[in-house]
Design a protein around this motif. Structure first.
Motif, PDB file in Angstrom:
ATOM      1  N   UNK A 100       0.827  -1.202   0.000  1.00 55.67           N
ATOM      2  CA  UNK A 100       0.000   0.000   0.000  1.00 55.67           C
ATOM      3  C   UNK A 100       0.855   1.243   0.000  1.00 55.67           C
ATOM      4  N   UNK A 101       0.202   2.369   0.205  1.00 56.65           N
ATOM      5  CA  UNK A 101       0.880   3.664   0.218  1.00 56.65           C
ATOM      6  C   UNK A 101       0.637   4.332   1.557  1.00 56.65           C
ATOM      7  N   UNK A 102       1.725   4.887   2.108  1.00 58.85           N
ATOM      8  CA  UNK A 102       1.647   5.629   3.365  1.00 58.85           C
ATOM      9  C   UNK A 102       2.188   7.024   3.093  1.00 58.85           C
ATOM     10  N   UNK A 103       1.407   8.027   3.451  1.00 60.26           N
ATOM     11  CA  UNK A 103       1.862   9.412   3.300  1.00 60.26           C
ATOM     12  C   UNK A 103       2.126   9.978   4.690  1.00 60.26           C
ATOM     13  N   UNK A 104       3.336  10.520   4.857  1.00 63.54           N
ATOM     14  CA  UNK A 104       3.712  11.084   6.143  1.00 63.54           C
ATOM     15  C   UNK A 104       4.054  12.547   5.916  1.00 63.54           C
ATOM     16  N   UNK A 105       3.416  13.430   6.639  1.00 63.95           N
ATOM     17  CA  UNK A 105       3.703  14.850   6.571  1.00 63.95           C
ATOM     18  C   UNK A 105       4.351  15.285   7.866  1.00 63.95           C
ATOM     19  N   UNK A 106       5.481  15.995   7.746  1.00 64.37           N
ATOM     20  CA  UNK A 106       6.197  16.445   8.944  1.00 64.37           C
ATOM     21  C   UNK A 106       6.962  17.719   8.617  1.00 64.37           C
ATOM     22  N   UNK A 107       7.221  18.544   9.604  1.00 67.04           N
ATOM     23  CA  UNK A 107       8.049  19.733   9.372  1.00 67.04           C
ATOM     24  C   UNK A 107       9.438  19.326   8.861  1.00 67.04           C
ATOM     25  N   UNK A 108      10.072  20.208   8.085  1.00 72.91           N
ATOM     26  CA  UNK A 108      11.363  19.905   7.466  1.00 72.91           C
ATOM     27  C   UNK A 108      12.392  19.323   8.425  1.00 72.91           C
ATOM     28  N   UNK A 118      14.327   6.720   9.368  1.00 75.70           N
ATOM     29  CA  UNK A 118      13.429   5.703   9.909  1.00 75.70           C
ATOM     30  C   UNK A 118      12.529   5.113   8.829  1.00 75.70           C
ATOM     31  N   UNK A 119      12.006   5.968   7.959  1.00 73.59           N
ATOM     32  CA  UNK A 119      11.122   5.498   6.898  1.00 73.59           C
ATOM     33  C   UNK A 119      11.891   4.704   5.843  1.00 73.59           C
ATOM     34  N   UNK A 120      13.153   5.045   5.609  1.00 70.94           N
ATOM     35  CA  UNK A 120      13.986   4.270   4.678  1.00 70.94           C
ATOM     36  C   UNK A 120      14.194   2.855   5.222  1.00 70.94           C
ATOM     37  N   UNK A 121      14.402   2.739   6.517  1.00 73.50           N
ATOM     38  CA  UNK A 121      14.551   1.409   7.138  1.00 73.50           C
ATOM     39  C   UNK A 121      13.256   0.611   7.023  1.00 73.50           C
ATOM     40  N   UNK A 122      12.123   1.266   7.215  1.00 73.40           N
ATOM     41  CA  UNK A 122      10.831   0.606   7.081  1.00 73.40           C
ATOM     42  C   UNK A 122      10.612   0.132   5.638  1.00 73.40           C
ATOM     43  N   UNK A 123      10.974   0.966   4.675  1.00 76.81           N
ATOM     44  CA  UNK A 123      10.828   0.610   3.257  1.00 76.81           C
ATOM     45  C   UNK A 123      11.726  -0.564   2.883  1.00 76.81           C
ATOM     46  N   UNK A 129       5.793  -1.625   0.102  1.00 76.15           N
ATOM     47  CA  UNK A 129       5.172  -0.478   0.740  1.00 76.15           C
ATOM     48  C   UNK A 129       5.731   0.802   0.116  1.00 76.15           C
ATOM     49  N   UNK A 130       4.847   1.672  -0.353  1.00 76.76           N
ATOM     50  CA  UNK A 130       5.257   2.957  -0.923  1.00 76.76           C
ATOM     51  C   UNK A 130       5.114   3.999   0.175  1.00 76.76           C
ATOM     52  N   UNK A 131       6.223   4.684   0.462  1.00 76.37           N
ATOM     53  CA  UNK A 131       6.213   5.680   1.533  1.00 76.37           C
ATOM     54  C   UNK A 131       6.502   7.043   0.933  1.00 76.37           C
ATOM     55  N   UNK A 135       7.123  17.595   3.231  1.00 78.39           N
ATOM     56  CA  UNK A 135       7.432  18.646   4.195  1.00 78.39           C
ATOM     57  C   UNK A 135       6.187  19.500   4.425  1.00 78.39           C
ATOM     58  N   UNK A 136       5.931  19.772   5.668  1.00 75.70           N
ATOM     59  CA  UNK A 136       4.818  20.642   6.037  1.00 75.70           C
ATOM     60  C   UNK A 136       5.384  21.926   6.626  1.00 75.70           C
ATOM     61  N   UNK A 137       4.708  23.039   6.417  1.00 78.08           N
ATOM     62  CA  UNK A 137       5.202  24.288   7.009  1.00 78.08           C
ATOM     63  C   UNK A 137       5.080  24.231   8.537  1.00 78.08           C
ATOM     64  N   UNK A 138       6.042  24.859   9.173  1.00 81.18           N
ATOM     65  CA  UNK A 138       5.997  24.924  10.636  1.00 81.18           C
ATOM     66  C   UNK A 138       5.016  26.022  11.006  1.00 81.18           C
TER      67      UNK A 138
END
Length: 160
Positions: A100-108, A118-123, A129-131, A135-138
């Motif tokens: 499946x696909x997981x989208x993660x949004x986080x500040x830079x 961490x996500x590279x290790x999970x992939x 799994x598509x990760x 980047x989200x604005x702070x």
């Protein structure tokens, strides 16, 4: 080589007998044995044994093939439902894949310096799994407050 059915026994049925019954019911032939990798005499004996266990005639044998009795039709419906559930269960039980696909949004800062690794290790552990890391604005949680004064107002009163 035909797939072997596990020896399952439910209320006197064995997995092999039900598998044989299903094949005969679907083809209308005792010669279904060839598809199962067993001889036709064994198919006949297993059907007879299943009929004895069920205490009812399941198949009418004729010179041109077999037809199901009412009891046979009822058993066919149940046996097909059981077969489907077993297939679904075996697919669930053997699949350890995460897809499946997981989208993660986080500040830079968090995304670049912590989550990316961490996500590279999970992939790497789950290649299907598509990760997606975005980047989200702070957003500042500190709002600018307007200064307030507790000094009395210096309004002039009208003389009267």
């Amino acid at each position: 080589m035909p797939a072997r059915c596990a020896k399952i026994k439910v209320r006197g049925w064995t997995g092999d007998r039900v598998r044989i019954f299903l094949e005969v019911a679907r083809t209308g032939q005792i010669r279904a044995a060839k598809r199962l990798g067993i001889n036709h005499a064994t198919v006949g004996r297993q059907l007879t044994a299943l009929e004895k266990e069920m205490r009812t005639k399941l198949v009418k044998r004729g010179t041109t093939g077999c037809t199901l009795t009412r009891s046979g039709e009822a058993l066919l419906t149940t046996a097909e439902r059981v077969e489907l559930e077993l297939k679904i269960g075996s697919q669930r039980g053997t699949s350890d894949r995460v897809t499946g696909t997981v989208r993660v949004g986080a500040p830079d800062g968090i995304g670049n310096y912590f989550l990316a690794e961490q996500l590279a290790a999970l992939a790497a552990v789950h290649p299907d799994l598509v990760i997606q890391l975005s980047a989200l604005p702070v957003r500042s949680r500190c709002r600018s407050a307007r200064p307030t004064s507790s000094l009395p107002s210096s309004r002039r009163r009208k003389a009267g």
